[in-house]
Write a protein that holds these residues in place. Structure first.
Motif, PDB file in Angstrom:
ATOM      1  N   LYS A  81      39.223  -6.639 -32.007  1.00 44.80           N
ATOM      2  CA  LYS A  81      38.014  -7.524 -32.136  1.00 44.80           C
ATOM      3  C   LYS A  81      37.784  -8.317 -33.265  1.00 44.80           C
ATOM      4  CE  LYS A  81      32.961  -7.498 -31.127  1.00 44.80           C
ATOM      5  NZ  LYS A  81      31.630  -6.739 -30.648  1.00 44.80           N
ATOM      6  N   SER A  82      37.680  -7.254 -34.593  1.00 49.44           N
ATOM      7  CA  SER A  82      37.481  -7.822 -35.780  1.00 49.44           C
ATOM      8  C   SER A  82      38.919  -8.755 -36.224  1.00 49.44           C
ATOM      9  CB  SER A  82      37.375  -6.759 -36.911  1.00 49.44           C
ATOM     10  OG  SER A  82      36.114  -5.984 -36.490  1.00 49.44           O
ATOM     11  N   GLY A  83      39.987  -8.392 -35.738  1.00 50.02           N
ATOM     12  CA  GLY A  83      41.008  -9.246 -36.037  1.00 50.02           C
ATOM     13  C   GLY A  83      40.875 -10.518 -35.576  1.00 50.02           C
ATOM     14  N   PHE A  84      40.411 -10.461 -34.218  1.00 46.14           N
ATOM     15  CA  PHE A  84      40.082 -11.834 -33.542  1.00 46.14           C
ATOM     16  C   PHE A  84      38.931 -12.892 -34.473  1.00 46.14           C
ATOM     17  CE2 PHE A  84      36.867 -14.162 -31.076  1.00 46.14           C
ATOM     18  CZ  PHE A  84      37.437 -15.088 -30.775  1.00 46.14           C
ATOM     19  N   MET A  85      37.896 -11.751 -34.923  1.00 43.78           N
ATOM     20  CA  MET A  85      36.486 -12.684 -35.732  1.00 43.78           C
ATOM     21  C   MET A  85      37.165 -13.273 -36.925  1.00 43.78           C
ATOM     22  SD  MET A  85      34.213 -12.852 -33.650  1.00 43.78           S
ATOM     23  CE  MET A  85      32.744 -13.366 -35.095  1.00 43.78           C
TER      24      MET A  85
END
Length: 468
Positions: A81-85
């Motif tokens: 999720k944080s990688g996507f963000m």
């Protein structure tokens, strides 16, 4: 055996990636700038932001040498999720970068045409920016290999005019008795603590951002533990030197209260050329060089952030229609979606009172959104250092874990301060300030919540859950 990247290869790559002539005028203008305070500010932020950020990226790149850069590093610490963000925030910041760059391009085109008055014409700037961006978007879908020639041109388009500005300004003052437009004392060089100078801090930081780009080449160097930090220090000194000497040169020719962010460098070059007996043809040639470099940069980068975002994040986050690539490996629908969004940004900002105000808002929005990914980056570094103190790191910013974490916390705080400062109200009236804040804060929040919404829809649709 592939040739290793050497010290000076890396230095030139850093200078090319980090230095931009437009930041000289932006930082020294009294409106939306630091005035003479920009001169020491460039040196200070080079060493409290650029250097530690670069060394952090170098450590992460050598420890996790995989394609994806920011995405991989943040994902390693906080998950998909944080990688996507961080990928999402990196791409959305480019939307404002395109818009500000297009505005800067049209100002230079106006000077090339010999009609500098067009630089202040909002309709001229808007219509030409829209046409150029859509044409370049269409061209980019046919493949980007032809654009490689613009890489070197882009670097020369920033550094050569800056060197000319510096040399000509000092020659005019020292050899021809040109009276300097500014007085340089400890008092005048101290940044004034007002809203304009606070906003300018984020622009200075953005002008020094990009450390994550060259850090990806750590594994291709001989003795990176020695070569990379040395290259970073040399690059920081060169880039800061160009910014500092460029800032001195422009303020020697034009008073800070007369410098505009969008036209300042060209106006200064024109004035110093006249003082040296050089005709107006000179400024048209320089403007053409700058315009060509901006044009090339837009061509070169128009599709790459999209390819990074749609190529690195987990499959299924975006629909197949947006991730599907053509024969040239370009996601065509995503490119045109980007063109629509950039067009909307340009149309909305046209409501601002002047081209210079439009340019300043777009630059500030670029700086604001471009600093968001760095917050995730530095937090990820801190977490990885704390939770994996014994992990093998081919290159380390510091072998002392506590010291490395302390440096990362320092640069994280600097980054957050830059984001907060970028939203300071700087417009002359209450109504304009309200509209400005809606764009600054509202725009940033929309970007963040849009990314979170896209991820939420993905997890609901696929049932994806982060592994613990």
């Amino acid at each position: 055996m592939n040739k290793k990247i050497g010290l000076w290869d890396l230095v030139f790559m850093n200078v090319s990636a980090l230095f931009g002539i437009r930041w000289i005028a932006k930082s020294t203008a009294s409106s939306f700038g630091l005035g003479l305070g920009a001169i020491p500010a460039w040196f200070i932020f080079a060493f409290i932001f650029f250097v530690p950020a670069s060394l952090i990226c170098a450590e992460l790149a050598s420890t996790y040498p995989r394609d994806g850069g920011l995405y991989e590093w943040v994902k390693e610490a906080y998950g998909e999720k944080s990688g996507f963000m961080v990928s999402w925030l990196n791409w959305t910041s480019k939307l404002f970068w395109y818009s500000s760059f297009l505005t800067f391009l049209m100002v230079n085109v106006a000077y090339v045409l010999g009609k500098p008055e067009l630089a202040g014409n909002k309709i001229f700037v808007l219509v030409c920016s829209l046409v150029i961006f859509w044409v370049l978007s269409a061209i980019s879908t046919k493949g980007m290999s032809f654009a490689k020639i613009f890489t070197n041109i882009g670097a020369l388009g920033s550094t050569v005019p800056t060197i000319l500005l510096i040399a000509m300004a000092f020659i005019a003052v020292i050899a021809f008795g040109y009276k300097p437009a500014s007085t340089y004392t400890v008092s005048t060089l101290m940044p004034k603590l007002n809203m304009d100078s606070l906003v300018a801090i984020s622009a200075v930081m953005f002008g020094l951002s990009g450390a994550e780009t060259t850090a990806n080449f750590v594994t291709e160097m001989d003795k990176p533990e020695v070569t990379f930090p040395k290259a970073i220090m040399i690059s920081a000194a060169l880039v800061a030197g160009l910014y500092v000497l460029g800032s001195i040169a422009i303020t020697m020719i034009v008073p800070t209260d007369q410098i505009t962010a969008s036209e300042g460098v060209l106006v200064a070059l024109d004035q110093v050329a006249v003082a040296l007996g050089i005709g107006h043809w000179f400024i048209r040639i320089v403007a053409f060089g700058i315009a060509l470099s901006v044009f090339g940069a837009i061509i070169l980068y128009i599709a790459s952030p999209i390819k990074m975002l749609f190529g690195s994040v987990k499959k299924g986050v975006f629909s197949d229609s947006f991730t599907k690539v053509n024969d040239h490996n370009i996601p065509v629908k995503a490119v045109y979606l980007q063109a629509i969004i950039v067009s909307a940004i340009l149309l909305i900002t046209t409501l601002l009172p002047s081209v210079d105000a439009i340019y300043n808002v777009l630059v500030t929005m670029t700086a604001l959104t471009a600093l968001f990914p760095y917050v995730l980056l530095f937090k990820s570094y801190i977490k990885l250092r704390k939770t994996r103190p014994n992990e093998k790191r081919p290159y380390e910013m510091s072998k002392n874990n506590g010291k490395a974490i302390a440096i990362a916390n320092m640069v994280l705080i600097v980054c957050i301060i830059g984001i907060v400062c970028s939203a300071a109200p700087v417009m002359p009236s209450l109504g304009e300030n309200i509209w400005y804040e809606v764009q600054m804060i509202g725009g940033g929040l929309i970007v963040i919540f849009a990314g979170l919404l896209i991820w939420k829809r993905f997890t609901k649709r696929t049932g994806f859950k982060e592994s613990s």
